[in-house]
Design a protein around this motif. Sequence first.
Motif, PDB file in Angstrom:
ATOM      1  N   GLY A  37     109.967  47.700   8.882  1.00  0.00           N
ATOM      2  CA  GLY A  37     111.049  48.070   7.984  1.00  0.00           C
ATOM      3  C   GLY A  37     112.396  47.924   8.650  1.00  0.00           C
ATOM      4  O   GLY A  37     112.496  47.650   9.842  1.00  0.00           O
ATOM      5  N   ARG A  38     113.442  48.109   7.868  1.00  0.00           N
ATOM      6  CA  ARG A  38     114.828  48.033   8.342  1.00  0.00           C
ATOM      7  C   ARG A  38     115.320  49.455   8.611  1.00  0.00           C
ATOM      8  O   ARG A  38     115.061  50.370   7.828  1.00  0.00           O
ATOM      9  N   VAL A  39     116.033  49.636   9.710  1.00  0.00           N
ATOM     10  CA  VAL A  39     116.560  50.954  10.064  1.00  0.00           C
ATOM     11  C   VAL A  39     117.677  51.316   9.084  1.00  0.00           C
ATOM     12  O   VAL A  39     118.638  50.556   8.915  1.00  0.00           O
ATOM     13  N   LEU A  40     117.518  52.458   8.434  1.00  0.00           N
ATOM     14  CA  LEU A  40     118.536  52.955   7.505  1.00  0.00           C
ATOM     15  C   LEU A  40     119.579  53.758   8.273  1.00  0.00           C
ATOM     16  O   LEU A  40     120.776  53.541   8.141  1.00  0.00           O
ATOM     17  N   PHE A  41     119.096  54.702   9.096  1.00  0.00           N
ATOM     18  CA  PHE A  41     119.993  55.416  10.009  1.00  0.00           C
ATOM     19  C   PHE A  41     119.181  56.095  11.101  1.00  0.00           C
ATOM     20  O   PHE A  41     117.980  56.256  10.997  1.00  0.00           O
ATOM     21  N   THR A  42     119.890  56.482  12.156  1.00  0.00           N
ATOM     22  CA  THR A  42     119.285  57.126  13.324  1.00  0.00           C
ATOM     23  C   THR A  42     119.985  58.446  13.565  1.00  0.00           C
ATOM     24  O   THR A  42     121.206  58.533  13.476  1.00  0.00           O
ATOM     25  N   VAL A  43     119.202  59.487  13.870  1.00  0.00           N
ATOM     26  CA  VAL A  43     119.753  60.782  14.248  1.00  0.00           C
ATOM     27  C   VAL A  43     119.415  60.995  15.712  1.00  0.00           C
ATOM     28  O   VAL A  43     118.238  60.955  16.091  1.00  0.00           O
ATOM     29  N   TRP A  44     120.438  61.153  16.551  1.00  0.00           N
ATOM     30  CA  TRP A  44     120.216  61.366  17.963  1.00  0.00           C
ATOM     31  C   TRP A  44     120.019  62.850  18.230  1.00  0.00           C
ATOM     32  O   TRP A  44     120.738  63.699  17.692  1.00  0.00           O
ATOM     33  N   SER A  45     119.036  63.136  19.063  1.00  0.00           N
ATOM     34  CA  SER A  45     118.819  64.537  19.442  1.00  0.00           C
ATOM     35  C   SER A  45     119.816  64.917  20.538  1.00  0.00           C
ATOM     36  O   SER A  45     120.295  64.083  21.268  1.00  0.00           O
ATOM     37  N   ALA A  46     120.110  66.197  20.619  1.00  0.00           N
ATOM     38  CA  ALA A  46     121.105  66.675  21.594  1.00  0.00           C
ATOM     39  C   ALA A  46     120.540  66.747  22.976  1.00  0.00           C
ATOM     40  O   ALA A  46     119.396  66.832  23.229  1.00  0.00           O
ATOM     41  N   ASP A  58     115.051  60.787  19.456  1.00  0.00           N
ATOM     42  CA  ASP A  58     115.742  60.208  18.329  1.00  0.00           C
ATOM     43  C   ASP A  58     114.816  60.187  17.117  1.00  0.00           C
ATOM     44  O   ASP A  58     113.615  59.991  17.246  1.00  0.00           O
ATOM     45  N   VAL A  59     115.400  60.369  15.968  1.00  0.00           N
ATOM     46  CA  VAL A  59     114.681  60.259  14.707  1.00  0.00           C
ATOM     47  C   VAL A  59     115.273  59.065  13.972  1.00  0.00           C
ATOM     48  O   VAL A  59     116.483  58.955  13.820  1.00  0.00           O
ATOM     49  N   ILE A  60     114.408  58.163  13.528  1.00  0.00           N
ATOM     50  CA  ILE A  60     114.852  56.954  12.858  1.00  0.00           C
ATOM     51  C   ILE A  60     114.253  56.921  11.459  1.00  0.00           C
ATOM     52  O   ILE A  60     113.058  57.131  11.285  1.00  0.00           O
ATOM     53  N   LEU A  61     115.095  56.658  10.473  1.00  0.00           N
ATOM     54  CA  LEU A  61     114.635  56.524   9.095  1.00  0.00           C
ATOM     55  C   LEU A  61     114.623  55.038   8.744  1.00  0.00           C
ATOM     56  O   LEU A  61     115.639  54.353   8.884  1.00  0.00           O
ATOM     57  N   LEU A  62     113.448  54.542   8.340  1.00  0.00           N
ATOM     58  CA  LEU A  62     113.279  53.135   7.984  1.00  0.00           C
ATOM     59  C   LEU A  62     113.167  52.967   6.484  1.00  0.00           C
ATOM     60  O   LEU A  62     112.652  53.844   5.797  1.00  0.00           O
ATOM     61  N   VAL A  63     113.595  51.815   5.999  1.00  0.00           N
ATOM     62  CA  VAL A  63     113.361  51.406   4.629  1.00  0.00           C
ATOM     63  C   VAL A  63     112.293  50.323   4.700  1.00  0.00           C
ATOM     64  O   VAL A  63     112.483  49.301   5.359  1.00  0.00           O
ATOM     65  N   LYS A  64     111.156  50.563   4.069  1.00  0.00           N
ATOM     66  CA  LYS A  64     110.076  49.578   4.069  1.00  0.00           C
ATOM     67  C   LYS A  64     110.476  48.450   3.132  1.00  0.00           C
ATOM     68  O   LYS A  64     110.643  48.658   1.930  1.00  0.00           O
ATOM     69  N   THR A  65     110.664  47.264   3.696  1.00  0.00           N
ATOM     70  CA  THR A  65     111.129  46.120   2.928  1.00  0.00           C
ATOM     71  C   THR A  65     110.701  44.833   3.618  1.00  0.00           C
ATOM     72  O   THR A  65     110.329  44.853   4.792  1.00  0.00           O
ATOM     73  N   LYS A  66     110.756  43.757   2.906  1.00  0.00           N
ATOM     74  CA  LYS A  66     110.544  42.424   3.476  1.00  0.00           C
ATOM     75  C   LYS A  66     111.822  41.599   3.313  1.00  0.00           C
ATOM     76  O   LYS A  66     111.815  40.400   3.500  1.00  0.00           O
ATOM     77  N   GLN A  67     112.924  42.270   2.962  1.00  0.00           N
ATOM     78  CA  GLN A  67     114.224  41.626   2.804  1.00  0.00           C
ATOM     79  C   GLN A  67     115.081  41.952   4.034  1.00  0.00           C
ATOM     80  O   GLN A  67     115.407  43.115   4.263  1.00  0.00           O
ATOM     81  N   PHE A  68     115.419  40.928   4.817  1.00  0.00           N
ATOM     82  CA  PHE A  68     116.190  41.136   6.037  1.00  0.00           C
ATOM     83  C   PHE A  68     117.364  40.175   6.078  1.00  0.00           C
ATOM     84  O   PHE A  68     117.319  39.101   5.488  1.00  0.00           O
ATOM     85  N   SER A  69     118.407  40.576   6.792  1.00  0.00           N
ATOM     86  CA  SER A  69     119.600  39.754   6.989  1.00  0.00           C
ATOM     87  C   SER A  69     119.935  39.735   8.469  1.00  0.00           C
ATOM     88  O   SER A  69     119.527  40.627   9.219  1.00  0.00           O
ATOM     89  N   THR A  70     120.730  38.743   8.850  1.00  0.00           N
ATOM     90  CA  THR A  70     121.193  38.664  10.230  1.00  0.00           C
ATOM     91  C   THR A  70     121.933  39.947  10.601  1.00  0.00           C
ATOM     92  O   THR A  70     122.716  40.458   9.816  1.00  0.00           O
ATOM     93  N   SER A  71     121.633  40.474  11.765  1.00  0.00           N
ATOM     94  CA  SER A  71     122.190  41.684  12.391  1.00  0.00           C
ATOM     95  C   SER A  71     121.506  42.976  11.944  1.00  0.00           C
ATOM     96  O   SER A  71     121.836  44.042  12.454  1.00  0.00           O
TER      97      SER A  71
END
Length: 116
Positions: A107-116, A1-14
């Motif tokens: 960081g917060r996960v922006l999106f994930t790309v699943w490998s085949a 899997d490839v995960i793209l993170l946003v480096k931040t210190k701002q988080f919300s529930t979920s």
Amino acid sequence: DVILLVKTKQFSTSDLCCVSWQNKLLLKRVIGMPGDSISIDADGNVFVNGGQLDEPYAQEKCLGECDISFPFIVPDGKLFVLGDRRDTSIDSRSSAIGCIDYEQMVGRVLFTVWSA
């Protein structure tokens, strides 16, 4: 899997986030913010400030490995995190990890790309 993170210190529930713990990177879900009251019942239902969370991302609800008492108040400067695989995840329910300091949040996960 490839995960793209946003480096931040701002988080919300979920928010799905990457946490640095003992030289490892862990994916955990933010459940509670500083000052929140967290409770988890025997069936694994999670309550934040008295309201039950809708958790479609949780793969199997269960209390899991838990050695803390409820209701649990999240300390200042910390986040209460849980893994989506509650039956096997080690997270804030265990005093081995406990609540996560903001400095441990990568960081917060922006999106994930699943490998085949």
